[in-house]
Design an enzyme around this catalytic site. Sequence first.
Site, PDB file in Angstrom:
ATOM      1  N   LYS A  12      26.385  57.187   3.981  1.00 17.11           N
ATOM      2  CA  LYS A  12      26.420  56.480   5.269  1.00 17.11           C
ATOM      3  C   LYS A  12      25.128  56.748   6.008  1.00 17.11           C
ATOM      4  O   LYS A  12      24.405  57.704   5.689  1.00 17.11           O
ATOM      5  CB  LYS A  12      27.621  56.961   6.090  1.00 17.11           C
ATOM      6  CG  LYS A  12      27.530  58.448   6.393  1.00 17.11           C
ATOM      7  CD  LYS A  12      28.794  58.972   6.998  1.00 17.11           C
ATOM      8  CE  LYS A  12      28.680  60.440   7.333  1.00 17.11           C
ATOM      9  NZ  LYS A  12      27.640  60.776   8.320  1.00 17.11           N
ATOM     10  N   ASP A  62      29.708  65.682   4.929  1.00 18.85           N
ATOM     11  CA  ASP A  62      28.290  66.023   5.173  1.00 18.85           C
ATOM     12  C   ASP A  62      27.962  67.507   4.972  1.00 18.85           C
ATOM     13  O   ASP A  62      27.296  68.126   5.819  1.00 18.85           O
ATOM     14  CB  ASP A  62      27.875  65.578   6.583  1.00 18.85           C
ATOM     15  CG  ASP A  62      27.985  64.073   6.788  1.00 18.85           C
ATOM     16  OD1 ASP A  62      28.436  63.373   5.864  1.00 18.85           O
ATOM     17  OD2 ASP A  62      27.621  63.604   7.887  1.00 18.85           O
ATOM     18  N   CYS A 104      30.463  64.187  12.851  1.00 23.44           N
ATOM     19  CA  CYS A 104      30.917  63.409  11.696  1.00 23.44           C
ATOM     20  C   CYS A 104      32.339  63.743  11.271  1.00 23.44           C
ATOM     21  O   CYS A 104      33.065  62.863  10.805  1.00 23.44           O
ATOM     22  CB  CYS A 104      29.906  63.544  10.565  1.00 23.44           C
ATOM     23  SG  CYS A 104      28.349  62.724  11.007  1.00 23.44           S
TER      24      CYS A 104
END
Length: 206
Positions: free
Chosen positions: A106, A8, A151
């Site tokens: 995701k 991310d 994450c």
Amino acid sequence: MKALLLIDVQNDFVPGGALAVPGGADIIPLLNDLQPRFDLVVATQDWHPAQHGSFASQHPGRAVFSQTELHGLPQTLWPDHCVQNTPGAALHPALDLARVEAIFRKGTDPEIDSYSGFFDNGHRKSTGLADYLRGRGIGEVYVAGLAADYCVYFSAKDAQAAGFATFFIEDATRAIDAAGLAAALADLRRQGAHVVPSSGILSPAQ
Ligand code: VGL
Ligand code: ZN
């Protein structure tokens, strides 16, 4: 075979973005330096529809960063972030993508959040990342990126549980919350994952 997972590294997670991680942009040169040390580099991308259930904006009267439940799972209510096809969702322009062979998205299901690059938060659906890594002969998974306590942590936890030797590169990530990070690192160590500095990867001992 070793894989580097770049979690991310998106505009919304660096200062100026919608869900900025303090110091988030500072790790990007290091992420670029680390990439040539790996057999495989993969990125993940948080990729939410505009009405995602993790957004406080979808829960009238609820404050950003407050805790609630979303379809039976505990949920932090986030500012709107990483909305599909917006500049905030794009990978950071300073991240070198030349070696990135795949990007796993995701968080597309509005009903459930998805911190890990491997599964949603209910472990209901797999992204296919574990099978992809196995298919590439990967035995060791190194994680870095944003955010350390969300994450990156959950990706490391799932990598370890999936049977990969897992390494959390401590200085190649930044956290939203320091206390959350300490708890995450303790949990990873308890699961048998390794917390390592980038120096040992950049200059391996002879
Ligand atoms: C993340 C909160 C919400 C992350 C993503 O990438 O760590 N955190 N969505
Ligand atoms: Zn998100």
